[in-house]
Design a protein around this motif. Structure first.
Motif, PDB file in Angstrom:
ATOM      1  N   GLU A   1       0.778  -1.115   0.100  1.00  0.00           N
ATOM      2  CA  GLU A   1       0.015  -0.004  -0.081  1.00  0.00           C
ATOM      3  C   GLU A   1       0.921   1.263   0.030  1.00  0.00           C
ATOM      4  N   GLY A   2       0.509   2.321  -0.754  1.00  0.00           N
ATOM      5  CA  GLY A   2       1.191   3.478  -0.835  1.00  0.00           C
ATOM      6  C   GLY A   2       1.223   4.333   0.575  1.00  0.00           C
ATOM      7  N   ARG A   3       2.176   5.004   0.747  1.00  0.00           N
ATOM      8  CA  ARG A   3       2.121   5.979   1.862  1.00  0.00           C
ATOM      9  C   ARG A   3       2.883   7.145   1.852  1.00  0.00           C
ATOM     10  N   GLN A   4       2.182   8.090   2.216  1.00  0.00           N
ATOM     11  CA  GLN A   4       2.912   9.519   2.149  1.00  0.00           C
ATOM     12  C   GLN A   4       2.510  10.438   3.370  1.00  0.00           C
ATOM     13  N   LEU A   5       3.748  10.856   4.251  1.00  0.00           N
ATOM     14  CA  LEU A   5       3.348  11.635   5.259  1.00  0.00           C
ATOM     15  C   LEU A   5       3.646  13.085   4.968  1.00  0.00           C
ATOM     16  N   ARG A   6       2.885  14.098   5.525  1.00  0.00           N
ATOM     17  CA  ARG A   6       3.088  15.327   5.336  1.00  0.00           C
ATOM     18  C   ARG A   6       2.950  16.236   6.593  1.00  0.00           C
ATOM     19  N   ASN A   7       3.705  17.223   6.932  1.00  0.00           N
ATOM     20  CA  ASN A   7       3.255  18.110   8.005  1.00  0.00           C
ATOM     21  C   ASN A   7       2.934  19.456   7.358  1.00  0.00           C
ATOM     22  N   ASP A   8       1.575  19.577   7.426  1.00  0.00           N
ATOM     23  CA  ASP A   8       1.043  20.966   6.798  1.00  0.00           C
ATOM     24  C   ASP A   8       0.803  21.962   7.792  1.00  0.00           C
ATOM     25  N   THR A   9       1.210  21.956   8.990  1.00  0.00           N
ATOM     26  CA  THR A   9       1.065  22.804   9.895  1.00  0.00           C
ATOM     27  C   THR A   9       2.540  23.677  10.201  1.00  0.00           C
ATOM     28  N   ASP A  10       2.181  24.695  11.141  1.00  0.00           N
ATOM     29  CA  ASP A  10       3.297  25.569  11.220  1.00  0.00           C
ATOM     30  C   ASP A  10       4.304  25.190  12.391  1.00  0.00           C
ATOM     31  N   ARG A  11       4.211  23.830  13.084  1.00  0.00           N
ATOM     32  CA  ARG A  11       5.030  23.425  14.114  1.00  0.00           C
ATOM     33  C   ARG A  11       5.473  21.994  13.825  1.00  0.00           C
ATOM     34  N   ASP A  12       6.431  21.668  14.260  1.00  0.00           N
ATOM     35  CA  ASP A  12       6.940  20.175  14.336  1.00  0.00           C
ATOM     36  C   ASP A  12       5.783  18.991  14.449  1.00  0.00           C
ATOM     37  N   ALA A  13       5.995  17.892  14.070  1.00  0.00           N
ATOM     38  CA  ALA A  13       5.220  17.016  14.278  1.00  0.00           C
ATOM     39  C   ALA A  13       6.224  15.605  14.711  1.00  0.00           C
ATOM     40  N   SER A  14       5.805  14.703  15.539  1.00  0.00           N
ATOM     41  CA  SER A  14       6.614  13.592  15.625  1.00  0.00           C
ATOM     42  C   SER A  14       5.704  12.314  15.641  1.00  0.00           C
ATOM     43  N   ILE A  15       6.142  11.331  14.802  1.00  0.00           N
ATOM     44  CA  ILE A  15       5.630   9.866  14.718  1.00  0.00           C
ATOM     45  C   ILE A  15       6.408   8.833  14.996  1.00  0.00           C
ATOM     46  N   LEU A  16       5.709   7.871  15.498  1.00  0.00           N
ATOM     47  CA  LEU A  16       6.412   6.801  15.797  1.00  0.00           C
ATOM     48  C   LEU A  16       6.643   5.595  14.785  1.00  0.00           C
ATOM     49  N   LEU A  17       7.334   4.995  14.324  1.00  0.00           N
ATOM     50  CA  LEU A  17       7.212   4.058  13.226  1.00  0.00           C
ATOM     51  C   LEU A  17       7.756   2.556  13.585  1.00  0.00           C
ATOM     52  N   VAL A  18       7.170   1.550  13.400  1.00  0.00           N
ATOM     53  CA  VAL A  18       7.301   0.190  13.647  1.00  0.00           C
ATOM     54  C   VAL A  18       7.189  -0.524  12.302  1.00  0.00           C
ATOM     55  N   MET A  19       8.484  -1.137  12.026  1.00  0.00           N
ATOM     56  CA  MET A  19       8.525  -1.964  10.685  1.00  0.00           C
ATOM     57  C   MET A  19       9.336  -3.217  11.144  1.00  0.00           C
TER      58      MET A  19
END
Length: 115
Positions: free
Chosen positions: A90-108
């Protein structure tokens, strides 16, 4: 027991990732793991990934901020503690469209051990 302090987690780069700082918390160069590796990505405003698919499952949990996640057909906004599974292929694209940092946890998953 294998502990990795966040401020000592090894950083890594990945193709198709822009304005992102990524560290591994467990697995790969962060230490031993049998089945999965964990990473945290901090996505600066305007940053994100290209739309790509891989042959493995990916699990995401937003730790802070807001992340737009698209599979090329549907798009959702994930906020703190929201999670999403991306299936193999499945395709995936992440984007931060806001004006502050974002943090994301990834499990692979890790590749299967050689016999």
């Amino acid at each position: 027991m294998h502990v990795v302090r966040f401020d000592e987690a090894p950083s890594y780069d990945a193709p198709g990732h822009a304005l992102m700082q990524m560290v591994r918390l467990q697995g790969r160069e962060a230490g031993p793991a049998d089945t999965v590796w964990l990473g945290v990505s901090t996505i600066a405003p305007g940053g994100g990934t290209t739309l790509d698919a891989s042959g493995v499952e990916k699990l995401y949990v937003v730790l802070d901020g807001e992340v737009a996640l698209s599979n090329g057909q549907d798009e959702v906004k994930l906020r703190r503690w929201d999670s999403c599974r991306i299936a193999p292929g499945e395709g995936r694209q992440l984007r931060n469209d806001t004006d502050r940092d974002a943090s994301i946890l990834l499990v692979m998953p890790l590749p299967p051990a050689s016999a």
